[in-house]
Design a protein around this motif. Structure first.
Motif: not given
Length: 283
Positions: A119-121, A152-154, A159-161
């Motif tokens: 999840a790197d922006p 997913f990308f929080t 992430s939502a993992t």
């Protein structure tokens, strides 16, 4: 530099992997391609007590393609998707983005799903998933759930993992129009100072009926903006780009660093928005 000590696990099935993850909880990290995790370990930025290597897990190395889109398993490398004619025919934006990801040696080992979970922006693939409205499938000891990209990308590197979950695949929907991914970096393969993925749909008179963009490196997560209304239902050649660019620049949150000021990133994003939409409409 060497990583801190950890216990090593090598499950051979999804069930075994999620059982290990449930047991070790927040003290575990998943290893797939390792192109993000290994440097973090070596620099002692990450120090998990347990490393769960999923490279021996069966069934996670498949690319499945049909009319609805492309599903990519957790062990599929960037280079495999980049070289897949079927995947890139179903969703050309994948290859367009993957050509910009780091360097071939990284793409030969790094995984598509791993990039999403990281999840790197500033990364390209989260923007692709977000723009297309894709999803990530997560498995745990209680079953599976599908999480939409919008949820997913929080945040940056978040992430939502959940603890104990394993990302087993990602789905990239097809798009019945043109796409384009453009970015500007100091050197090819570096993270982009700004990047824009565009998806455009035209009618039979070549008027814009749908247009949206996803921006990277200008917010804590991929920034998706629907600019259909701003395009005014006109042919691309007669679109007034000022309102389109303004609609995107109003949504982004660029920050300054040693590579670029926030104002430069904002300006660069506006330039790329216009170029990417024009290129997507011309495909």
């Amino acid at each position: 530099m060497k990583p801190p000590p950890f216990d090593y696990h090598a499950p051979t099935s999804v069930r075994e992997a999620v059982e290990v993850l449930a047991e070790v909880g927040a003290h575990g990290k998943v290893l797939a391609g390792g192109q993000s995790l290994i440097p973090l370990l070596n620099m002692r930025i990450a120090a998990p007590a347990h490393l769960v290597d999923i490279n021996r897990v069966a069934g996670l190395g498949e690319i499945r393609t049909d009319a609805t889109g492309v599903r990519v398993g957790a062990l599929v490398r960037h280079a495999e998707v980049e070289r897949s004619a079927a995947a890139c025919l179903a969703q050309p934006l994948l290859r367009q983005a993957l050509k910009l990801v780091a360097h071939p040696v990284i793409r030969n080992r790094g995984t598509v799903v791993g990039s999403l979970v990281h999840a790197d922006p500033a990364a390209e693939l989260p923007a692709v998933l977000a723009l297309l409205g894709g999803s990530v499938r997560l498995a745990s000891t209680t079953g599976e759930r599908e999480v939409a990209a919008a949820d997913f990308f929080t945040g940056p590197m978040e992430s939502a993992t959940r603890t104990g979950e394993l990302a087993v695949s990602a789905f990239f929907p097809a798009w019945d129009g043109g796409t384009k991914f453009l970015e500007v970096a100091r050197r090819h393969g570096d993270y982009a100072m700004a990047g824009v993925a565009a998806a455009v749909r035209l009618d039979e008179d070549l008027r814009v009926t749908a247009a949206k963009v996803a921006c990277v490196s200008v917010g804590p997560a991929p920034v998706v903006v629907d600019v259909t209304a701003a395009c005014g239902g006109r042919p691309v050649a007669s679109v007034e780009w000022g309102p389109v660019v303004a609609a995107v620049q109003d949504r982004i949150e660029p920050e300054a660093d040693i590579h670029a000021t926030a104002d430069y990133r904002r300006h660069l994003t506006g330039v790329l928005v216009e170029r990417a939409i024009k290129a997507a409409a011309d495909v």
